[in-house]
Design an enzyme around this catalytic site. Structure first.
Site, PDB file in Angstrom:
ATOM      1  N   SER A  77       2.981   0.108   2.986  1.00 58.78           N
ATOM      2  CA  SER A  77       3.994   0.659   3.881  1.00 58.78           C
ATOM      3  C   SER A  77       5.273  -0.172   3.812  1.00 58.78           C
ATOM      4  CB  SER A  77       3.434   0.759   5.306  1.00 58.78           C
ATOM      5  OG  SER A  77       4.260   1.565   6.107  1.00 58.78           O
ATOM      6  N   ASP A  90       2.325  11.813   2.118  1.00 59.62           N
ATOM      7  CA  ASP A  90       2.187  10.593   2.894  1.00 59.62           C
ATOM      8  C   ASP A  90       2.286  10.913   4.385  1.00 59.62           C
ATOM      9  OD1 ASP A  90       3.398   8.174   4.368  1.00 59.62           O
ATOM     10  OD2 ASP A  90       2.744   7.300   2.474  1.00 59.62           O
ATOM     11  N   HIS A 105      -2.004   7.365   4.404  1.00 57.48           N
ATOM     12  CA  HIS A 105      -0.965   6.339   4.289  1.00 57.48           C
ATOM     13  C   HIS A 105      -1.656   4.989   4.127  1.00 57.48           C
ATOM     14  CE1 HIS A 105       2.985   4.551   4.897  1.00 57.48           C
ATOM     15  NE2 HIS A 105       2.508   3.770   5.856  1.00 57.48           N
TER      16      HIS A 105
END
Length: 397
Positions: A172, A268, A335
């Protein structure tokens, strides 16, 4: 029925966690960094967790940069400085290592005996900020770039300077940081070290949201301005584009000279919730049910997400061909896939071309096979582990 399904998912996930997260690693504070001004948002010292390598991995290093979004204004950053994402005082003393950080060969076949490091994230700008002045009214310190350098210098002193292999990875906001700092990480290590970078769920797309506004572009502009990030973004990009544009990987990755692996879901879940359909663009909550579970999405919403996927793929393919760039773009609604055991390496992990994420990354790191695969559109891949959220999950930015 929904509650039963949620309970079963939670049970399975809990069993996996209990079986794989047997290793807890102590926190290390970089206390001498404070004198250099290399501090978290609240002025506390940076921190990391290190589990030493052994055997054939004793001179190999895997650095995992923690994720956790960003803060784009003083109010958000003040709130953040009272959490683990803004203060090392709020971080747990012992952190569970699993998936790409696991020390068990059966769960992490290629990196289990490497020196494995989790660098904690407490600056709110993907380790890029550096503002000298500190407002006494807020006591906010924007020093992410200094934190990055201070932690790297300590790890070099602890043996990373002798690394034969070194991989900079992250998830991330940490995946974005691993991409942004990729070449500078290479520059810190001796020429003989084999250095590579892995960006997991860090390829954030500069696109319009469902209301037609480039919400994420404005958001990144605010982050870069507030944190003074411009001077710490790749110069190969800032010499051509505005600093805010250089917070987007699609404008940076082509110029990265160090071998890079892009691991990302084409759908995502964080980007669907925060870039494609952020709360500001969805005032009546029409996207909320869809964002919680992709199976709840209406055909019209799936169409919007398919268009998002095509734009995402265009940006990735637009980087051009590279004989050193790995790629694993699956069609899962998720994610961060390197930090969850079930997605990294498990009996039913997501696969592309009959290959798990762990094998694709391992083959690329060890130069066994160059993996460059893009999945077919949703819902074609039955091996996907689609994330199912609850309304109480972390709110969007």
């Amino acid at each position: 029925m929904f509650k039963l399904k949620q309970w079963l998912i939670y049970l399975v996930y809990s069993l996996v966690i209990m079986n794989t997260e047997g290793l807890f690693v102590n926190i290390t504070f970089v206390r001498n960094a404070v004198a250099k001004g290399a501090v978290c948002l609240d002025g506390s010292p940076p921190a990391y967790h290190l589990d030493r390598g052994s055997g054939t991995g004793i001179n190999s290093w895997l650095i995992q940069l923690e994720g956790g979004g960003w803060c784009n204004n003083v109010t958000n950053c003040v709130s953040r400085m009272h959490t683990r994402l803004g203060s090392s005082k709020k971080m747990v003393e012992n952190l569970a290592f699993s998936a790409i950080l696991s020390n068990k060969k059966q769960y992490n076949p290629d990196f289990y005996n490497w020196n494995r490091v989790k660098v904690r994230y407490c600056d709110g700008a993907s380790f890029t900020g550096d503002v000298e002045a500190v407002n006494p009214a807020t006591n906010l310190h924007f020093r992410g770039a200094r934190v990055w350098l201070a932690v790297m210098q300590e790890l070099l002193a602890k043996g990373m300077i002798n690394a034969e292999n070194a991989v900079l990875s992250g998830c991330s906001a940490g995946g974005l940081a691993s991409l942004m700092h990729c070449d500078s990480f290479r520059a810190l290590l001796p020429m003989g070290t084999k250095v590579k970078c892995l960006s997991d769920a860090g390829f954030f797309l500069n696109t319009r949201d469902v209301s037609g506004v480039r919400y994420i572009k404005t958001y990144f502009e605010d982050v870069v301005t507030l944190h003074g990030s411009a001077k710490n973004l790749p110069r190969s990009c800032t010499s051509r584009l505005t600093p805010a544009m250089c917070f987007f990987p699609q404008y940076v990755a082509r110029q990265i000279r160090t071998p890079l692996f892009i691991l990302n879901a084409a759908y995502d879940s964080w980007q669907i919730k925060n870039i494609l359909a952020p709360r500001a663009a969805d005032p009546y909550g029409k996207w909320q049910s869809c964002q919680l579970d992709i199976k709840n999405c209406h055909p019209s919403q799936i169409k919007v997400m398919q268009d998002f996927r095509l734009e995402f793929l265009s940006a990735v393919i637009g980087l051009g061909r590279s004989s050193s760039r790995g790629m694993f773009i699956d069609s899962c609604y998720t994610h961060c896939q390197t930090e969850t055991q079930t997605s990294w390496f498990w009996q039913d992990s997501p696969i592309l071309n009959r290959t798990t994420i762990a094998k694709a990354v391992g083959d690329w790191v060890y130069d066994r096979t160059l993996f460059q695969k893009i999945d077919c559109p949703y819902p074609c891949n039955p091996t996907c582990h689609h994330r199912v959220f609850t309304p109480l999950d972390a709110p969007p930015i």
